[in-house]
Design a protein around this motif. Structure first.
Motif, short mmCIF file in Angstrom:
data_model
loop_
_atom_site.label_atom_id
_atom_site.label_comp_id
_atom_site.label_asym_id
_atom_site.label_seq_id
_atom_site.Cartn_x
_atom_site.Cartn_y
_atom_site.Cartn_z
N GLU A 69 -49.93 -2.30 -59.82
CA GLU A 69 -49.12 -3.59 -60.01
C GLU A 69 -49.70 -4.54 -59.18
O GLU A 69 -49.73 -5.73 -59.55
CB GLU A 69 -47.67 -3.28 -59.70
CG GLU A 69 -46.70 -4.30 -60.34
CD GLU A 69 -45.13 -3.76 -59.67
OE1 GLU A 69 -44.46 -4.87 -58.94
OE2 GLU A 69 -44.60 -2.75 -59.82
N LEU A 70 -49.82 -4.33 -57.79
CA LEU A 70 -50.27 -5.44 -57.00
C LEU A 70 -51.88 -5.91 -57.37
O LEU A 70 -52.06 -7.22 -57.60
CB LEU A 70 -50.51 -4.77 -55.50
CG LEU A 70 -49.20 -4.81 -54.39
CD1 LEU A 70 -49.59 -4.09 -53.50
CD2 LEU A 70 -48.96 -6.22 -54.23
N ALA A 71 -52.68 -5.02 -57.63
CA ALA A 71 -53.87 -5.13 -58.12
C ALA A 71 -54.34 -5.98 -59.20
O ALA A 71 -54.96 -7.10 -59.40
CB ALA A 71 -54.88 -4.10 -58.13
N SER A 72 -53.08 -5.68 -60.30
CA SER A 72 -53.12 -6.81 -61.57
C SER A 72 -52.83 -8.09 -61.42
O SER A 72 -53.16 -8.88 -62.17
CB SER A 72 -52.06 -6.12 -62.42
OG SER A 72 -51.99 -4.83 -62.66
N LYS A 73 -52.55 -8.43 -60.13
CA LYS A 73 -52.29 -10.09 -59.91
C LYS A 73 -53.12 -10.75 -59.43
O LYS A 73 -53.18 -12.09 -59.18
CB LYS A 73 -51.00 -10.00 -58.63
CG LYS A 73 -49.71 -9.36 -59.14
CD LYS A 73 -48.77 -9.63 -58.01
CE LYS A 73 -47.44 -8.74 -58.35
NZ LYS A 73 -46.51 -8.81 -57.07
N ASP A 74 -54.46 -9.97 -59.31
CA ASP A 74 -55.68 -10.77 -58.62
C ASP A 74 -56.54 -11.46 -59.90
O ASP A 74 -57.23 -12.32 -59.57
CB ASP A 74 -56.45 -10.14 -57.79
CG ASP A 74 -57.34 -9.10 -58.15
OD1 ASP A 74 -57.39 -8.62 -59.61
OD2 ASP A 74 -57.97 -8.18 -57.59
N GLY A 75 -56.13 -11.33 -61.05
CA GLY A 75 -56.78 -12.17 -62.15
C GLY A 75 -57.98 -11.55 -62.54
O GLY A 75 -58.59 -11.97 -63.47
N ALA A 93 -55.33 -4.59 -54.09
CA ALA A 93 -53.84 -4.61 -53.73
C ALA A 93 -53.93 -4.96 -52.40
O ALA A 93 -52.93 -6.08 -52.04
CB ALA A 93 -53.29 -3.36 -53.94
N ALA A 94 -54.58 -4.74 -51.04
CA ALA A 94 -54.27 -5.30 -49.99
C ALA A 94 -54.77 -6.75 -49.98
O ALA A 94 -54.12 -7.59 -49.03
CB ALA A 94 -55.39 -4.53 -49.04
N ALA A 95 -55.64 -7.19 -50.77
CA ALA A 95 -55.96 -8.78 -50.87
C ALA A 95 -54.86 -9.51 -51.19
O ALA A 95 -54.36 -10.42 -50.69
CB ALA A 95 -57.20 -8.79 -51.37
N VAL A 96 -54.14 -8.88 -52.31
CA VAL A 96 -53.01 -9.51 -53.16
C VAL A 96 -51.95 -9.60 -52.04
O VAL A 96 -51.04 -10.55 -51.68
CB VAL A 96 -52.40 -9.01 -54.52
CG1 VAL A 96 -51.22 -9.20 -54.72
CG2 VAL A 96 -53.77 -9.10 -55.32
N ARG A 97 -51.76 -8.41 -51.17
CA ARG A 97 -50.61 -8.40 -50.27
C ARG A 97 -50.62 -9.31 -49.24
O ARG A 97 -49.82 -9.93 -48.63
CB ARG A 97 -50.29 -6.81 -49.46
CG ARG A 97 -49.33 -6.76 -48.65
CD ARG A 97 -49.13 -5.15 -48.28
NE ARG A 97 -48.15 -5.20 -47.19
CZ ARG A 97 -46.82 -5.38 -47.27
NH1 ARG A 97 -46.21 -5.74 -48.57
NH2 ARG A 97 -45.82 -5.35 -46.24
N LEU A 98 -51.97 -9.36 -48.64
CA LEU A 98 -52.24 -10.36 -47.57
C LEU A 98 -51.89 -11.84 -48.01
O LEU A 98 -51.33 -12.75 -46.94
CB LEU A 98 -53.72 -10.30 -47.27
CG LEU A 98 -54.21 -9.08 -46.59
CD1 LEU A 98 -55.63 -9.19 -46.27
CD2 LEU A 98 -53.46 -8.74 -45.08
N SER A 99 -52.29 -12.30 -49.21
CA SER A 99 -52.02 -13.30 -49.78
C SER A 99 -50.45 -13.56 -49.82
O SER A 99 -49.73 -14.73 -49.35
CB SER A 99 -52.76 -13.69 -50.95
OG SER A 99 -52.26 -14.79 -51.81
N GLU A 100 -49.80 -12.69 -50.56
CA GLU A 100 -48.39 -12.89 -51.05
C GLU A 100 -47.48 -12.86 -49.60
O GLU A 100 -46.39 -13.61 -49.53
CB GLU A 100 -47.81 -11.94 -52.08
CG GLU A 100 -48.43 -12.35 -53.46
CD GLU A 100 -47.85 -10.89 -54.20
OE1 GLU A 100 -48.13 -11.29 -55.42
OE2 GLU A 100 -47.12 -10.09 -53.79
N VAL A 101 -47.48 -11.62 -48.82
CA VAL A 101 -46.60 -11.53 -47.62
C VAL A 101 -47.06 -12.32 -46.45
O VAL A 101 -46.10 -12.58 -45.89
CB VAL A 101 -46.92 -9.88 -47.20
CG1 VAL A 101 -45.83 -9.85 -45.99
CG2 VAL A 101 -46.38 -9.19 -48.41
N TYR A 102 -48.33 -12.43 -46.21
CA TYR A 102 -48.97 -13.38 -45.15
C TYR A 102 -49.29 -14.58 -45.25
O TYR A 102 -49.75 -15.41 -44.12
CB TYR A 102 -49.82 -12.60 -44.26
CG TYR A 102 -49.34 -11.33 -43.80
CD1 TYR A 102 -48.34 -11.16 -42.62
CD2 TYR A 102 -49.54 -10.07 -44.45
CE1 TYR A 102 -47.92 -9.62 -42.26
CE2 TYR A 102 -49.10 -8.80 -44.34
CZ TYR A 102 -48.11 -8.55 -43.05
OH TYR A 102 -47.52 -7.54 -42.70
#
Length: 197
Positions: A69-75, A93-102
């Protein structure tokens, strides 16, 4: 900026420590330290290197559906290999989390974290450092003092090429396939350095 960086780093460090198993967190700290050393050696930003190193496996122990789900958001398209082995999506997924959360929007950091599993032909200096640091940190079985000293005597592209070739040999020996991105990355580095085994 100094205080902001320290605060951000501490939040990400705590996030990593609370979301991955102890051995993985310790691996992340070693990757961060190795990346910081390599950044100093190869003229990249040491703070970015340390932060990306701590963060690179932050989603590694997430449930597979959450990774997907997270990875799907990176385009980017999710490859057949990633569909078969969703755990390979943990960097994206981690890159999306860094962007969204931080709120991290630094392209170098996000790309380094996102692409640390397979590498990518588009990787800049920081991305190459995180890719290599993940595979050669001192906790890895082959990574003796001597081994790292030999690697650090090379230019960055030659170092990454050697790490990729070792990775390819390891995968072949264990009957596993190398991702298309890694093969392309390997070919581009061979082309650049005019070398390889």
């Amino acid at each position: 900026m100094q205080n902001d960086y320290e605060k951000l780093l501490e939040q990400i460090r705590q996030d990593a420590e609370s979301h991955v198993k102890k051995s993985r967190y310790e691996h992340s700290v070693r990757v961060a330290e190795t990346a910081e050393k390599m950044c100093a050696l190869y003229g990249a930003d040491c703070k970015k290197g340390y932060l990306a190193g701590i963060a690179h496996d932050i989603c590694k122990d997430y449930p597979l559906e959450e990774l997907y789900e997270l990875a799907s958001k990176d385009g980017r398209e999710i490859t057949e290999l990633e569909k078969r082995k969703s755990e390979l999506l943990h960097g994206r997924a981690a890159a999306v989390r860094l962007s969204e959360v931080y709120g991290i929007d630094d392209k170098e950091i996000l790309e380094a974290v996102s692409c640390h599993t397979f590498g990518s032909v588009s990787l800049g200096k920081l991305g190459k450092i995180i890719f290599a640091a993940d595979k050669i940190e001192p906790g890895r079985p082959q990574s003796t003092e001597e081994y790292r000293k030999n690697l650090f005597s090379k230019d960055l592209d030659s170092l990454v090429l050697q790490v990729l070739e070792e990775n390819k040999a390891y995968l072949e020996k264990n009957g596993k396939e190398m991702a298309r991105e890694s093969l392309d990355f390997l070919a581009s580095l061979k082309n650049k350095t005019g070398g390889g085994k």
